[in-house]
Enzyme design. Structure first.
Site, PDB file in Angstrom:
ATOM      1  N   LYS A 193      61.408  59.545  51.842  1.00 21.73           N
ATOM      2  CA  LYS A 193      60.292  58.995  52.605  1.00 21.73           C
ATOM      3  C   LYS A 193      60.842  58.329  53.864  1.00 21.73           C
ATOM      4  O   LYS A 193      61.425  57.249  53.805  1.00 21.73           O
ATOM      5  CB  LYS A 193      59.499  57.960  51.812  1.00 21.73           C
ATOM      6  CG  LYS A 193      58.297  57.422  52.613  1.00 21.73           C
ATOM      7  CD  LYS A 193      57.896  56.033  52.160  1.00 21.73           C
ATOM      8  CE  LYS A 193      56.842  55.431  53.103  1.00 21.73           C
ATOM      9  NZ  LYS A 193      57.300  55.274  54.498  1.00 21.73           N
ATOM     10  N   GLY A 245      65.549  48.424  53.760  1.00 21.79           N
ATOM     11  CA  GLY A 245      64.453  47.793  54.493  1.00 21.79           C
ATOM     12  C   GLY A 245      64.440  46.300  54.252  1.00 21.79           C
ATOM     13  O   GLY A 245      65.475  45.678  53.985  1.00 21.79           O
ATOM     14  N   SER A 246      63.265  45.730  54.314  1.00 26.24           N
ATOM     15  CA  SER A 246      63.131  44.277  54.228  1.00 26.24           C
ATOM     16  C   SER A 246      63.292  43.780  52.804  1.00 26.24           C
ATOM     17  O   SER A 246      63.003  44.490  51.830  1.00 26.24           O
ATOM     18  CB  SER A 246      61.772  43.835  54.773  1.00 26.24           C
ATOM     19  OG  SER A 246      60.734  44.186  53.869  1.00 26.24           O
ATOM     20  N   THR A 247      63.731  42.537  52.666  1.00 26.93           N
ATOM     21  CA  THR A 247      63.881  41.922  51.351  1.00 26.93           C
ATOM     22  C   THR A 247      62.532  41.807  50.647  1.00 26.93           C
ATOM     23  O   THR A 247      62.439  41.992  49.428  1.00 26.93           O
ATOM     24  CB  THR A 247      64.547  40.548  51.496  1.00 26.93           C
ATOM     25  OG1 THR A 247      65.838  40.733  52.113  1.00 26.93           O
ATOM     26  CG2 THR A 247      64.738  39.869  50.151  1.00 26.93           C
ATOM     27  N   GLY A 250      61.724  45.109  49.222  1.00 24.59           N
ATOM     28  CA  GLY A 250      62.672  45.348  48.141  1.00 24.59           C
ATOM     29  C   GLY A 250      62.226  44.691  46.844  1.00 24.59           C
ATOM     30  O   GLY A 250      62.321  45.291  45.761  1.00 24.59           O
ATOM     31  N   GLU A 268      69.318  48.075  49.995  1.00 22.00           N
ATOM     32  CA  GLU A 268      70.060  47.548  51.142  1.00 22.00           C
ATOM     33  C   GLU A 268      69.040  46.820  51.984  1.00 22.00           C
ATOM     34  O   GLU A 268      68.164  47.436  52.587  1.00 22.00           O
ATOM     35  CB  GLU A 268      70.745  48.686  51.906  1.00 22.00           C
ATOM     36  CG  GLU A 268      71.835  48.211  52.846  1.00 22.00           C
ATOM     37  CD  GLU A 268      71.318  47.909  54.235  1.00 22.00           C
ATOM     38  OE1 GLU A 268      71.099  46.703  54.522  1.00 22.00           O
ATOM     39  OE2 GLU A 268      71.125  48.845  55.000  1.00 22.00           O
ATOM     40  N   CYS A 302      70.523  45.609  60.544  1.00 19.61           N
ATOM     41  CA  CYS A 302      70.610  44.621  59.465  1.00 19.61           C
ATOM     42  C   CYS A 302      71.916  43.836  59.499  1.00 19.61           C
ATOM     43  O   CYS A 302      71.973  42.700  59.037  1.00 19.61           O
ATOM     44  CB  CYS A 302      70.411  45.299  58.106  1.00 19.61           C
ATOM     45  SG  CYS A 302      71.496  46.717  57.846  1.00 19.61           S
ATOM     46  N   GLU A 399      65.811  36.118  59.528  1.00 23.64           N
ATOM     47  CA  GLU A 399      66.175  37.357  60.225  1.00 23.64           C
ATOM     48  C   GLU A 399      65.091  37.702  61.246  1.00 23.64           C
ATOM     49  O   GLU A 399      63.948  37.979  60.878  1.00 23.64           O
ATOM     50  CB  GLU A 399      66.336  38.507  59.224  1.00 23.64           C
ATOM     51  CG  GLU A 399      66.820  39.788  59.870  1.00 23.64           C
ATOM     52  CD  GLU A 399      67.017  40.905  58.868  1.00 23.64           C
ATOM     53  OE1 GLU A 399      67.983  41.676  59.017  1.00 23.64           O
ATOM     54  OE2 GLU A 399      66.209  41.014  57.931  1.00 23.64           O
TER      55      GLU A 399
END
Length: 497
Positions: A193, A245-247, A250, A268, A302, A399
């Site tokens: 994706k 992607g973003s935490t 995640g 990641e 990142c 971030e």
């Protein structure tokens, strides 16, 4: 600034004008719903293509195709050296289409064309060729056991199965290759994706994989928004999710995966990487390294070195030097000659970066340079350096994912106390240490809680070096030998003799 728009080649124009489909089971398919997503060039703000807007129904069709391919002897029983040959052929085809893919990435993401070619495409080709050497080396072991009698005991490494891979918009092709190559080398089947903002290069990758000879259904691509990723995470017949992607997203993937079938997950995620500059550092090298570490990719990386800790003896020179470098950067449209930094990915992200920077200023930060949008058709933001900071400020802790650097002064020479401040983030993805004293450098590297640490360079990327983070920067590793732990199961077998 070079914001004048230049056109890509006619080949890229023809690709953009296609009626794009999703690659499922070796065929181009439209979304079951018939809906489409607009693809916007962030350098111009204009719609350049449309792709299918997939849904859970499309994910289910792709999972069935991937499961069928995984169980099919044409893939399941393929010899390891044949998988190696397919991967090498895949790399050759990417190299043969390098100019087209690089232009598509520049349209996709806004990155300067030379960055797409020399950085993202070249490293992706190298990674596939590196990975092509692994299928014949993914071996088990014979194990001496202590049970009474004589035994033959050994382990096998089996591919985990159907893998869904969700990649971000900041390195669309490169991030896809990081995940696709080891999964295919291990013998898994893949459903990719791409980010909804940057789907184009993934579709061409799927076309090239089919041309390389991968069996139908081994590599699939489903385009669309967050509902596609959610359907992948919750699908009961998916064996693994690999996400970059973003935490925040995640965490949602972990929750959905646990609630469905406890599929394996590798992540990641975000970073707020510290850069530690000691007073004996080569300041010219450190200044250029800091600037590259935060302004490359418009800071949308990142691993970006977004918080600098400079010793009091060199603080002013670092701030002045990086600010001068920021002001000298040629910001502009990715196809223009000499452009060094492109746009942010979207209008919404431009607003986010601007808002977070402004919040830092309200908290007391000083803008040394930048700190504002660039008026244009695209989504451009000036390279920014902030000073007069406290460790508790939002711009230091959070971030931003943009070209915004926070520079803090430290007055201490105690390595433990410096490391404590550098480790104060919830993240632990990358870091760098700048000093001529390698004894100090390696002592500090041992104290930093991060997955990738550079000495006198912010980030060193190589296909053989594992990449990943500590703490809230993720689970597992990409690249190198370690990545295969994410795509293989270990089976123990024992027989009394």
């Amino acid at each position: 600034m070079n914001l004048q728009l230049r056109s890509p080649s006619s080949a890229t124009g023809e690709f953009l004008a296609r009626r794009h489909g999703m690659m499922i089971g070796g065929e181009w398919k439209q979304a079951v719903s018939g809906q489409l997503c607009d693809v916007i060039d962030p350098g111009s703000g204009k719609i350049v293509a449309q792709v299918p807007n997939g849904s859970a129904e499309d994910v289910d069709i792709a999972v069935r195709a991937a499961r069928g391919a995984f169980e099919n002897p044409s893939w399941r029983a393929m010899k390891p050296n044949e998988r190696s040959k397919l991967l090498w052929r895949f790399a050759d085809l990417i190299e043969a289409n390098l100019d087209l893919l690089a232009e598509i990435e520049t349209v996709n993401n806004g990155m300067p064309l030379p960055v797409a070619k020399v950085g993202h495409l070249a490293s992706s080709i190298d990674l596939i060729r590196y990975t092509a050497g692994w299928p014949t080396k993914l071996t088990g072991e014979t194990i001496p056991v202590s049970a009474p009698g004589e035994w033959h005991a050994y382990t096998l490494r089996d591919p985990i199965g159907v893998v869904c891979q969700i990649v971000p918009w900041n390195g669309p092709l490169m991030m896809a290759v990081w995940k696709i190559a080891p999964a295919l080398a291990a013998g898994c089947t893949v459903i990719l994706k791409p980010a909804e903002q940057t789907p184009l290069s993934a579709l061409l990758l799927a076309e090239l994989a089919l041309e390389a000879g991968f069996p139908k259904g081994v590599f699939n691509v489903v385009t669309g928004g967050g509902s596609v990723g959610a359907a992948m995470a919750s699908h009961p017949d998916v064996d693994k999710i690999a996400f970059t992607g973003s935490t925040q997203v995640g965490r949602a993937i972990v929750t959905a995966s646990a609630a469905s079938n406890l599929k394996r997950v590798s992540l990641e995620l975000g970073g707020k990487s510290p850069v530690i500059i000691f007073p004996d550092a080569d300041l010219e090298s450190a200044i250029s390294g800091v600037a590259a570490g935060i302004f490359s990719g418009a800071g949308q990386i990142c691993t970006a070195g977004s918080r600098v800790y400079a010793h009091r003896d060199v603080f002013d020179r670092i701030v002045e030097g990086v600010a001068t470098a920021a002001e000298a950067l040629n910001v502009g449209y990715g196809f223009n000659e000499g452009v060094q930094m492109g746009p942010l990915i979207s209008s919404a992200h431009l607003d986010r970066v601007s808002s977070m920077t402004n919040a830092g200023v309200r908290e007391g930060a000083t803008v040394v340079t930048g700190g504002e949008q660039i008026s244009s058709e695209g989504y451009f933001y000036k390279p920014t350096v902030l000073a007069s900071l406290r460790p508790d400020m939002s711009v230091v802790k959070e971030e931003i994912f943009g070209p915004v650097l926070s520079v803090l002064r430290y007055d201490d020479d105690d390595l433990d106390r410096i490391a404590t401040e550098a480790n104060s983030s919830v993240y632990g993805l990358a870091a760098s240490i700048w000093t001529r004293d390698f004894k100090v450098a390696h002592k500090m590297a041992a104290r930093i809680r991060a997955g990738t640490i550079g000495i006198n360079r912010h980030f060193v990327g190589d296909s053989a070096l594992p990449f990943g983070g500590f703490r809230q920067s993720g689970w597992g590793r990409e690249r190198g030998r370690e990545v295969f732990d994410s795509y293989l199961e270990t089976k123990s077998i024992a027989s009394p003799l």
